[in-house]
Design an enzyme around this catalytic site. Structure first.
Site, PDB file in Angstrom:
ATOM      1  N   GLU A 195      -0.138  -9.162  -0.479  1.00  0.00           N
ATOM      2  CA  GLU A 195      -2.141  -8.904  -0.624  1.00  0.00           C
ATOM      3  C   GLU A 195      -2.889  -9.600  -0.961  1.00  0.00           C
ATOM      4  O   GLU A 195      -3.913 -10.135  -1.549  1.00  0.00           O
ATOM      5  CB  GLU A 195      -2.304  -8.518   0.511  1.00  0.00           C
TER       6      GLU A 195
ATOM      7  N   ALA B   2       1.090  -1.300   0.248  1.00  0.00           N
ATOM      8  CA  ALA B   2      -0.416   0.073  -0.339  1.00  0.00           C
ATOM      9  C   ALA B   2       1.072   1.326   0.093  1.00  0.00           C
ATOM     10  O   ALA B   2       2.363   0.981  -0.069  1.00  0.00           O
ATOM     11  CB  ALA B   2      -0.747  -0.560   1.100  1.00  0.00           C
TER      12      ALA B   2
ATOM     13  N   GLU C 218       4.617  -5.441   6.985  1.00  0.00           N
ATOM     14  CA  GLU C 218       4.186  -3.988   8.090  1.00  0.00           C
ATOM     15  C   GLU C 218       4.250  -4.369   9.833  1.00  0.00           C
ATOM     16  O   GLU C 218       4.373  -2.747  10.361  1.00  0.00           O
ATOM     17  CB  GLU C 218       2.287  -4.304   8.087  1.00  0.00           C
TER      18      GLU C 218
ATOM     19  N   GLY D  61       0.954  -5.385   1.508  1.00  0.00           N
ATOM     20  CA  GLY D  61      -0.651  -4.557   0.390  1.00  0.00           C
ATOM     21  C   GLY D  61      -0.235  -5.718  -1.075  1.00  0.00           C
ATOM     22  O   GLY D  61      -1.211  -6.538  -1.520  1.00  0.00           O
TER      23      GLY D  61
HETATM   24  N1  CO8 Z   1       4.444   2.748  -0.675  1.00  0.00           N
HETATM   25  C1  CO8 Z   1       4.876   4.307  -1.306  1.00  0.00           C
HETATM   26  N2  CO8 Z   1       6.297   4.536  -2.656  1.00  0.00           N
HETATM   27  C2  CO8 Z   1       7.287   3.455  -2.024  1.00  0.00           C
HETATM   28  C3  CO8 Z   1       6.713   2.274  -2.042  1.00  0.00           C
HETATM   29  C4  CO8 Z   1       5.274   2.074  -0.964  1.00  0.00           C
HETATM   30  N3  CO8 Z   1       5.154   0.573  -0.273  1.00  0.00           N
HETATM   31  N4  CO8 Z   1       7.264   1.307  -2.037  1.00  0.00           N
HETATM   32  C5  CO8 Z   1       8.388   2.017  -2.134  1.00  0.00           C
HETATM   33  N5  CO8 Z   1       7.724   2.895  -2.855  1.00  0.00           N
HETATM   34  C6  CO8 Z   1       8.546   4.131  -3.663  1.00  0.00           C
HETATM   35  C7  CO8 Z   1       9.770   4.868  -3.319  1.00  0.00           C
HETATM   36  O1  CO8 Z   1       9.369   5.757  -1.717  1.00  0.00           O
HETATM   37  C8  CO8 Z   1      10.793   5.662  -4.205  1.00  0.00           C
HETATM   38  O2  CO8 Z   1      10.032   6.508  -4.414  1.00  0.00           O
HETATM   39  P1  CO8 Z   1      11.281   7.728  -5.001  1.00  0.00           P
HETATM   40  O3  CO8 Z   1      11.586   7.509  -5.811  1.00  0.00           O
HETATM   41  O4  CO8 Z   1       9.491   9.208  -4.885  1.00  0.00           O
HETATM   42  O5  CO8 Z   1      12.192   8.287  -3.165  1.00  0.00           O
HETATM   43  C9  CO8 Z   1      10.352   4.428  -5.158  1.00  0.00           C
HETATM   44  O6  CO8 Z   1       8.965   3.679  -5.193  1.00  0.00           O
HETATM   45  C10 CO8 Z   1      11.513   3.310  -5.381  1.00  0.00           C
HETATM   46  O7  CO8 Z   1      11.662   2.810  -3.871  1.00  0.00           O
HETATM   47  P2  CO8 Z   1      13.225   2.617  -3.126  1.00  0.00           P
HETATM   48  O8  CO8 Z   1      14.378   3.619  -3.691  1.00  0.00           O
HETATM   49  O9  CO8 Z   1      12.732   2.353  -1.995  1.00  0.00           O
HETATM   50  O10 CO8 Z   1      13.591   1.167  -3.785  1.00  0.00           O
HETATM   51  P3  CO8 Z   1      14.757  -0.278  -3.323  1.00  0.00           P
HETATM   52  O11 CO8 Z   1      15.025  -0.993  -4.417  1.00  0.00           O
HETATM   53  O12 CO8 Z   1      15.748   0.940  -2.660  1.00  0.00           O
HETATM   54  O13 CO8 Z   1      13.734  -0.828  -2.352  1.00  0.00           O
HETATM   55  C11 CO8 Z   1      11.890  -2.164  -1.939  1.00  0.00           C
HETATM   56  C12 CO8 Z   1      12.854  -1.319  -2.722  1.00  0.00           C
HETATM   57  C13 CO8 Z   1      12.822  -2.956  -0.649  1.00  0.00           C
HETATM   58  C14 CO8 Z   1      10.913  -2.397  -1.916  1.00  0.00           C
HETATM   59  C15 CO8 Z   1      11.570  -0.863  -0.574  1.00  0.00           C
HETATM   60  O14 CO8 Z   1      11.090   0.440  -1.855  1.00  0.00           O
HETATM   61  C16 CO8 Z   1      10.372  -0.563   0.344  1.00  0.00           C
HETATM   62  O15 CO8 Z   1      10.882  -1.209   1.723  1.00  0.00           O
HETATM   63  N6  CO8 Z   1       9.259  -0.752   0.032  1.00  0.00           N
HETATM   64  C17 CO8 Z   1       8.350  -0.349   0.987  1.00  0.00           C
HETATM   65  C18 CO8 Z   1       7.439  -2.001   1.740  1.00  0.00           C
HETATM   66  C19 CO8 Z   1       6.611  -2.062   2.416  1.00  0.00           C
HETATM   67  O16 CO8 Z   1       6.843  -1.917   4.270  1.00  0.00           O
HETATM   68  N7  CO8 Z   1       5.436  -2.624   1.666  1.00  0.00           N
HETATM   69  C20 CO8 Z   1       4.458  -2.511   2.942  1.00  0.00           C
HETATM   70  C21 CO8 Z   1       3.587  -1.153   2.442  1.00  0.00           C
HETATM   71  S1  CO8 Z   1       3.178  -1.054   4.170  1.00  0.00           S
HETATM   72  C22 CO8 Z   1       1.290  -1.768   3.420  1.00  0.00           C
HETATM   73  O17 CO8 Z   1       1.209  -2.436   2.733  1.00  0.00           O
HETATM   74  C23 CO8 Z   1      -0.026  -2.033   4.494  1.00  0.00           C
HETATM   75  C24 CO8 Z   1      -1.082  -2.932   3.526  1.00  0.00           C
HETATM   76  C25 CO8 Z   1      -2.680  -2.439   4.179  1.00  0.00           C
HETATM   77  C26 CO8 Z   1      -2.538  -1.359   4.575  1.00  0.00           C
HETATM   78  C27 CO8 Z   1      -4.395  -1.341   4.602  1.00  0.00           C
HETATM   79  C28 CO8 Z   1      -5.000   0.285   3.977  1.00  0.00           C
HETATM   80  C29 CO8 Z   1      -4.419   1.150   5.661  1.00  0.00           C
END
Ligand code: CO8
Length: 252
Positions: A115, A66, A135, A112
């Site tokens: 999921e 998400a 999460e 998400g």
């Molecule tokens: N949300 C928003 N932006 C994201 C997300 C995300 N989940 N994942 C990546 N991005 C963005 C980064 O911020 C970055 O943006 P920018 O270039 O503008 O800075 C761009 O995508 C590229 O990402 P990275 O530079 O971080 O890429 P890396 O190769 O260094 O890392 C990863 C890749 C490991 C996948 C890393 O991006 C990461 O850890 N992402 C987050 C993963 C995560 O925690 N996902 C779970 C999110 S919580 C969730 O899904 C809750 C579900 C339930 C929600 C219910 C409703 C509220």
């Protein structure tokens, strides 16, 4: 809506959906969730579509979760609303669609994103895919059905481990766990999804629809999903959540 959120096409009875937010690793924001909802309804109502294949754009991510930026300042009631809305219009909708949905997991499927893949009926992962429910590292828990669908797919013990550690598994580990149906080379991913779709399309549509309904009836209880929504929104009242989400958004 500016740039197109989804790439959608129908070809040989297959409805294709590609999530088109590569720069943000296809993270699911509200607009995307709503666009997916409408596309799934269109495909559900179109008799030409027999199987749906869902994938992400680029070679890095299916969906990295998400959109963290979108819920970073949420409190418990907003989180409860967002989770309930997403579950209703997308995650449960996909799980209960009368046509099979195949997730072609072309990279990260996290939070998400995993999921969403688990709400699909079948999953094929490319060799470079990584899957997890991270999460808890953000001070929250899965809110789009992960606490219910992961144990249904891989068993309670392994699901506990994945959710409590937040660790990712690679494609081969996911295959061993039963989290995905197949693992293929990245360049073979979409073709393998087509081959699987064709094996389904040769069967009777009505039987397929009824099989999905019957298999879904074996899932965890409905109240489990409601408990998840409650526990999920509880996490949003905490200082821990605010600090951890801000750390992600500010690049740690
Ligand atoms: N949300 C928003 N932006 C994201 C997300 C995300 N989940 N994942 C990546 N991005 C963005 C980064 O911020 C970055 O943006 P920018 O270039 O503008 O800075 C761009 O995508 C590229 O990402 P990275 O530079 O971080 O890429 P890396 O190769 O260094 O890392 C990863 C890749 C490991 C996948 C890393 O991006 C990461 O850890 N992402 C987050 C993963 C995560 O925690 N996902 C779970 C999110 S919580 C969730 O899904 C809750 C579900 C339930 C929600 C219910 C409703 C509220």
């Amino acid at each position: 809506m500016g740039e197109e959120l989804l790439w959608v096409e129908i070809q040989d009875n297959i409805g294709w959906i590609k999530i088109n937010r590569e720069k943000k690793l296809n993270a699911l924001n509200q607009n995307l969730i709503d666009a997916l909802h409408h596309t799934f309804i269109d495909f559900q109502n179109n008799p030409e579509v027999r199987v749906i294949i869902l994938t992400g754009s680029g070679d890095k991510a299916f969906v990295a979760g998400a959109d963290i930026a979108e819920f970073s300042d949420f409190g418990p009631s907003e989180a409860a609303r967002l989770a309930a809305h997403g579950n209703r219009v997308l995650f449960d909708q996909v799980a209960h669609l009368e046509k099979p949905v195949i997730a072609a997991i072309n990279g990260y499927a996290l939070g998400g994103g995993l999921e969403l893949a688990m709400a699909c009926h079948l999953r094929i992962a490319s060799k470079n895919a990584k899957m997890g429910l991270p999460e808890v590292s953000l001070g929250i828990i899965p809110g789009y059905g992960g606490t219910q669908r992961l144990p249904n797919l891989i068993g309670k013990g392994k699901a506990m481990e994945m959710i409590l550690t937040g660790d990712m598994v690679n494609a081969d580990q996911a295959l061993l766990l039963g989290l995905v149906n197949q693992v293929v080379q990245p360049e073979d991913l979409l073709e393998s999804a087509v081959v699987l779709a064709e094996r389904i399309i040769k069967n009777a549509p009505n039987a397929i629809k009824n099989a999905i309904k019957a298999i879904n009836a074996a899932d965890g209880s409905k109240s489990g999903f409601q408990v998840e929504e409650m526990m999920f929104s509880n996490c949003f009242g905490t200082e821990d959540f605010k600090q951890r989400v801000n750390a992600f958004l500010k690049k740690r």
